[in-house]
Design an enzyme around this catalytic site. Structure first.
Site: not given
Ligand SMILES: [Zn+2]
Length: 267
Positions: A2-3, A59, A112, A256
């Site tokens: 989620p951004e 976020k 997670r 990343r």
């Protein structure tokens, strides 16, 4: 993950379905998501009360509680927020549930367990304590402010865009899309970008995030609803540039995985 656009859609879920409703019961299925806060303290603050306003910063999603304080939600890698009208149904990986007296419940899910559900006394203090920079949609974060934030940095532009202390809301996926739309190399040092490159980057940041919100980021069919020419649907192994058809380059930057078009972005 989620951004900003995804969290904006969670904010709408909360605003549409939860505001003004009395919270009859709070269920904490996994208290690790609360960090150091005890489940008892969390429940005490919410039970019998109402959420009355929702706001998002980067976020993070915050909801003010009618008797004071804020509920804070961070979604980490796999978090989401759903409204479930049927009391007996619970989505998989529900960690916290707010059951409303009137109908249904709000379920915070997180497979997670990276992320956090918490309480804050004051929203501005919370944002400061989290060291969050201006939200990417903040009208005060105009081109001059953006240019100043990028200025002089030796770090690559992708890492700077993803730095929540510089600008809050952008992560790995949307930084790739923004850089693709601005036709910039993710590895270019941010401080070396020209005025016109920064201008394009700032415009792409706003456009990409706005489009993602408008097309329903966070929903399951979202990828199919992205506009033609978006990198996102091709952001996978074997993906091709939607503009020139070149195979995308995939590489690690700042820990990343970045996707870019070697031809359009000179990367
Ligand atoms: Zn291309």
């Amino acid at each position: 993950m989620p951004e900003l656009p995804d969290v904006e859609s969670f904010k709408r879920v909360l605003a549409t379905n939860a505001l003004g409703k009395t919270i009859e019961r709070v269920v904490v299925s996994d208290r690790r998501i609360l960090g150091e806060l005890t489940a008892a303290a969390f429940m005490r603050r919410l039970q019998g009360n109402k959420l009355v306003a929702a706001r998002r910063h980067g976020k993070h999603l915050l909801a003010s509680i009618d008797r004071g304080g804020w509920l804070t939600l961070h979604f980490g890698m796999t978090g989401a927020l759903q409204f479930v009208p049927e009391p007996e149904k619970e989505p998989p990986f529900t960690r916290v549930r707010l059951d409303f007296a009137a109908d249904g419940h709000l379920a915070y899910t997180n497979k997670r367990m990276i992320g956090r559900v918490g309480l804050a006394e004051d929203a501005a203090d919370f944002i400061a304590a989290e060291k969050l920079g201006p939200d990417a949609f903040d009208p005060h974060f105009d081109f001059d402010a953006f240019k100043a934030a990028m200025h002089g940095g030796k770090r690559d532009v992708k890492s700077v865009l993803m730095d929540q202390e510089v600008v809050a809301g952008i992560g790995n996926i949307y930084s790739d899309e923004i850089l693709f739309q601005a036709r910039l190399d993710p590895a270019a040092p941010a401080g070396m970008l020209s005025w016109s490159q920064l201008k394009k980057l700032h415009a792409a940041m706003r456009d990409v995030l706005k489009t993602a919100v408008a097309r329903g980021a966070g929903s399951e069919q979202f990828i199919e609803r992205m506009p033609e020419g978006a990198l996102l649907p091709q952001r996978k192994k074997g993906g091709h540039c939607p503009r020139c058809g070149s195979p995308l380059k995939i590489f690690k930057i700042g820990g990343r995985t970045a996707y870019c078009c070697p031809r359009c972005q000179n990367c």
